[in-house]
Design a protein around this motif. Sequence first.
Motif, short mmCIF file in Angstrom:
data_model
loop_
_atom_site.label_atom_id
_atom_site.label_comp_id
_atom_site.label_asym_id
_atom_site.label_seq_id
_atom_site.Cartn_x
_atom_site.Cartn_y
_atom_site.Cartn_z
N CYS A 82 0.79 -1.23 0.00
CA CYS A 82 0.00 0.00 0.00
C CYS A 82 0.82 1.28 0.00
N TYR A 83 2.08 1.21 0.43
CA TYR A 83 2.87 2.44 0.46
C TYR A 83 3.99 2.44 -0.58
N PHE A 84 4.64 1.28 -0.74
CA PHE A 84 5.73 1.23 -1.72
C PHE A 84 5.29 0.67 -3.06
N GLY A 85 4.10 0.06 -3.10
CA GLY A 85 3.49 -0.28 -4.37
C GLY A 85 3.99 -1.53 -5.05
N TYR A 86 4.53 -2.48 -4.28
CA TYR A 86 4.89 -3.76 -4.88
C TYR A 86 4.32 -4.88 -4.02
N LYS A 87 4.11 -6.03 -4.64
CA LYS A 87 3.48 -7.14 -3.95
C LYS A 87 4.44 -7.80 -2.96
N PRO A 88 3.98 -8.09 -1.74
CA PRO A 88 4.81 -8.85 -0.81
C PRO A 88 5.25 -10.15 -1.45
N ASN A 89 6.52 -10.53 -1.21
CA ASN A 89 7.06 -11.71 -1.87
C ASN A 89 8.11 -12.37 -0.99
N SER A 90 8.53 -13.55 -1.40
CA SER A 90 9.58 -14.27 -0.68
C SER A 90 10.85 -14.33 -1.52
N ASP A 91 11.03 -13.35 -2.38
CA ASP A 91 12.21 -13.28 -3.24
C ASP A 91 13.46 -13.16 -2.37
N PRO A 92 14.48 -14.00 -2.60
CA PRO A 92 15.69 -13.93 -1.78
C PRO A 92 16.54 -12.69 -2.03
N HIS A 93 16.25 -11.95 -3.11
CA HIS A 93 17.01 -10.74 -3.41
C HIS A 93 16.43 -9.56 -2.63
N ALA A 94 17.21 -8.48 -2.55
CA ALA A 94 16.76 -7.28 -1.85
C ALA A 94 15.51 -6.72 -2.51
N ASP A 95 14.63 -6.11 -1.70
CA ASP A 95 13.36 -5.59 -2.22
C ASP A 95 13.58 -4.54 -3.30
#
Length: 504
Positions: A82-95
């Motif tokens: 809601c604030y940064f505009g990307y979907k929560p994920n379990s990607d091992p890389h930095a957001d």
Amino acid sequence: MLFDYNNKNEKSIYDYAKKLEGMTFREVLDEYKDSMYKTYDDFHHLRTKVNDSPNISYLNKDPGYIYNPKAKGQLGGLLENCYFGYKPNSDPHADFFDVGVELKSTPIEKKNNGGYRAGERLSITNISFEEPVEDNFYKSHVWEKIKRILLIQYLRDKSIDRLDYMIEFVNLFTPPKEDLKIIIDDYNAINNKIKQGKAHELSEGDTMYLGACTKGATAKKSMRPQYYGDHEPAKKRNYCFKTAYMNFVLKNYILKNNVPYESIVKEKIDSTVQDYILKLINRHIGQTDEELCKEYNREYNNNKAQWKDLSFRMLGIKGNHAAELEKANIVVKTIRIEENGKNKESMSFAPFKAKELVNENWEDSTVYEYFEATQFLFVVFKKSGNRYKLKGAKLWHMPYHDLNKVVHEEWGQYQNIIKNGVKFEITNSDSGKMNIKNNLPGQKDTKIIHIRPHSQKAAYKLNNGVQIGNVERDADELPNGEWMTRQSFWLNREYVLKQLKDLL
């Protein structure tokens, strides 16, 4: 305006995130609901260049963020969505991959004195049991996640709705050089245990700052076969910064309280900090307490604090607030063994509230959290004539089986008795003094832990009208409304002695 930042520029990300300070999660969610843009891409790629209005034909059709008040980690997901505009994920890389910034949100709590403390450990990334571990720390997902953290800390108050928690601090954080060496040692210690096929025995108490915390609603649901060894199932775990380390980060790197901490390590060392700590004490093995008092210019007076004070002096510090001990949640315990090979005392811990104990789940319980995350530095003296000789020191944490099998069962037994109502038996001595006994198991009835009074003076207020002592000061209320002397958990004497057999 939502999403008005450049995700390829660290300063832009930070300046935008800093606007969260003073906002509640409800305000973030309300702003999101009112916004015509629902993602970062909506705002940056689907607006027309002419009048800054959305290109309706391409606008993200996201129906909006659905808040689940029961889901763990929900508040962090809310900020991501809601604030940064990307979907929560379990990607091992930095957001924010392009600049290597990882978004982490974590609770803090207010203490009675008005200060702050860390609310919990900080989960970093998943520990995979399905593939070989990465031996090179700087190529690992852990390093990718912690080398630059956008740390958002919100004030947790369990008496209000989580959406009304206020965001207090937003900062960029990188572990300082002196911490990073220990974090790398911790990373290697965790991985070495995994490579030995012992992932099922991992514990936060294995390490100093970087821990291996459990992940999953229940142990049974979170079990996974190991890649190494006999593939014995192990609980899912995450690499995490331990609560004690996060507390130190809050006080010294965020609030910059400039609290004067002593340091055990005062120069560059080649060994791990754990080995260095043990070396400082074990070099004195065989010396008496009197000789140590003379060496460290301390009065030899045999008071209760003498042996603990000597432990600190051997470490080159004055008290329990050394930086390494604080960050790693290492508790110094000095133990004296008598000539007959017995230790005088059981080991006590903080008192508990019975009405809270009966509502705890095991893996969220105070007892589990304490022994799972705490290391003890046992410094052992044994009586020889009229003096005590140093036998040595060891770093110890409770083994996996002891905690998750034996202590779990004994804790559950106490919980059930308190929940169903403690039974009291009142007798009078020959002198007329009233004695009150209860049906809680004693030290002889258990293997590892037992409950007994924490207060020095007895206090009771029973439903049959019996009342003795200062109830308000020394008693704790039970679920059925009766009051009994405030209790705490203790480690059994015999159990502690077994853990020290290699020193004796």
